[in-house]
Design an enzyme around this catalytic site. Structure first.
Site, PDB file in Angstrom:
ATOM      1  CB  SER A  42      50.404  31.609  43.661  1.00  0.00           C
ATOM      2  OG  SER A  42      50.335  32.912  43.141  1.00  0.00           O
ATOM      3  N   GLY A 116      43.357  35.316  37.073  1.00  0.00           N
ATOM      4  CA  GLY A 116      44.202  34.721  36.039  1.00  0.00           C
ATOM      5  C   GLY A 116      44.355  33.226  36.213  1.00  0.00           C
ATOM      6  CD  GLU A 335      52.762  37.661  42.703  1.00  0.00           C
ATOM      7  OE1 GLU A 335      52.683  37.235  43.857  1.00  0.00           O
ATOM      8  OE2 GLU A 335      52.260  37.087  41.722  1.00  0.00           O
ATOM      9  CE  LYS A 432      42.630  39.321  40.520  1.00  0.00           C
ATOM     10  NZ  LYS A 432      43.340  38.065  40.596  1.00  0.00           N
TER      11      LYS A 432
END
Length: 452
Positions: A42, A116, A335, A432
């Protein structure tokens, strides 16, 4: 003690049973390990977007290198951003980002994969460039909600055409008509990334940005706080309304910066939870004293479930089992919910996780996936629109699907630590955000085998 180190859709899209099945390590004694998890995805992708918009080069130490960040780097390169990587002696990666004199205007094609942050953050960057760009991604990505951020861009004068379903990938945008407008209202009930996407480019939009969340819930507000703090850290002047539902950014220059990315505290979660699942001890190196990451909540969560948690002067956060593993009622796990749900399946009493309806629009419908997969090992799970009710039962072996979702894969690994005979489909999907996961997990599990 041994160590391991390394730098929504409403329908459930279940893969075939012919996948690549990974036998999850199972332990009979408590693990005893200290782990270094890779950097935060992030934070890495936020810093990368901002570096591409800066007026001078930026240096990002401890950059996460994973599928999601590789996709972001490739997208930035398409806009003409200079990227130079250097491998450090400790195994981490430093990336120097040199902004383009003028961002490329295309036509360009961007592959979002299943990231995303790429599918939501890059279209506003393309808008700032005034570019014509086609976006697409993995099959699962075509099920993830996009409409709110695209609606906001259209309000700013961007023309968007859809190849398939309205408001979804794939689409093509033409930002040549970008113009300053008054307040933009955006629905963030299905993803906080819609708000973060616009905030990250707000200073570079003509006239700046005045943004307001539409009535209703805001998904994962912690991630919006992360974005705001990141912007302030780098010198962007941002004003937040008292109700935390409105943001204003004046247009201005963002100078180049130097930062070091924190470890990914959400990805640390399965390792910390392993201490309780195995009745052992796990430490995570370089745990920050303060953080905006939602993974910082693991300290509170695991303490409430019966763990002893200590953050030492050496920067290691240590979690030790006391032999107890209590159920928990917890809201807004975001999450963290897949890992937390798997740990709740191993607890001695029921748990209820609420405020997580937005997870139905993540890499897969995570609530439906958890209801199905936890049910396979003997746990009674009831999924509502916004919650999971989890009642542990007699546990048994099962083959668990990952749905191309890294957090479902790591949740399966956690169950396997405590339940003999678990196989997880497509553990490679953890690449990922954490390509090293299978090896790190095996190294941690081996500490228990050695002790036994």
């Amino acid at each position: 003690m041994s160590t391991a180190s390394a730098s929504g859709n409403s329908q459930l899209d279940r893969p075939n049973d012919e996948g690549d099945w990974w036998p999850a390590p199972h332990v009979a004694t408590g693990v005893d390990a200290i782990v270094s998890v890779p950097a935060s995805k992030s934070l890495t992708n936020r810093y990368l977007i901002l570096a591409a918009l800066a007026s001078s080069p930026s240096t990002i130490h401890n950059t996460l290198i994973s599928r999601d960040t590789e996709l972001m780097l490739a997208a930035l390169a398409s806009f003409g951003t200079g990227i130079e990587r250097t491998e450090q002696p400790d195994g981490s990666t430093t990336v120097v980002i040199t902004p383009a004199a003028a961002l490329e205007r295309g036509p360009l094609e961007i592959n979002c994969g299943l990231a995303g942050t790429v599918m939501r953050f890059v279209p506003p960057l393309a808008a700032v460039a005034g570019a014509t760009v086609s976006f697409d991604g993995d099959p699962h990505a075509r099920l993830r909600p996009m409409a709110p951020v695209l609606d906001a861009l259209q309000a700013l004068g961007v023309a968007i055409s859809f190849t398939g379903e309205q408001g979804m990938l794939p689409f093509t945008m033409d930002a040549s008509g970008l113009k300053p407008v008054g307040p933009v209202v955006i629905d963030a009930s299905s993803s906080s990334q819609f708000i973060s996407a616009l905030l990250l480019v707000g200073h570079a939009l003509p006239g700046g940005l005045e943004l307001r969340a539409a009535d209703g819930p805001i998904a994962s507000p912690d991630h919006i706080m992360m974005t705001v703090q990141t912007l302030r850290e780098l010198g962007v002047q941002i004003t937040v309304d008292d109700d935390q539902r409105g943001w204003r950014i004046q247009p201005g220059e963002l100078r180049g910066f130097t930062v070091t990315v924190e470890p990914d505290l959400s990805n640390a979660g399965p390792f910390l939870a392993a201490a309780l699942a195995s009745k052992g001890s796990v430490g995570i190196r370089f745990w920050p004293a303060t953080t905006t990451q939602v993974g910082g909540k693991w300290v509170q969560i695991l303490t409430a479930m019966g763990a002893e948690v200590h953050h030492g002067a050496d920067g290691v956060l240590r979690v030790r089992s006391t032999g107890e593993l209590r159920g928990i009622d917890y809201a807004d796990a975001s999450e963290l919910a897949p890992t937390l749900a798997a740990l709740c399946a191993l607890a001695d009493s029921p748990s209820t996780l609420t405020g997580i309806g937005h997870l139905r629009g993540h890499e897969t419908d995570r609530l439906a996936a958890l209801e199905t997969e936890l049910g396979k090992v003997g746990v009674k799970v009831t999924a509502t629109e916004d919650s999971l009710q989890i009642t542990p039962g007699p546990l048994h072996a099962a083959d668990l699907h990952s749905y191309a979702d890294h957090r479902m894969a790591t949740a399966g690994a956690l169950l396997g630590l405590a339940i003999d005979g678990i196989r997880v489909e497509n553990i490679a999907t953890t690449a990922k955000t954490m390509p090293q996961f299978p090896q790190l997990w095996a190294d941690m599990a081996a500490t228990a085998q050695a002790a036994g």
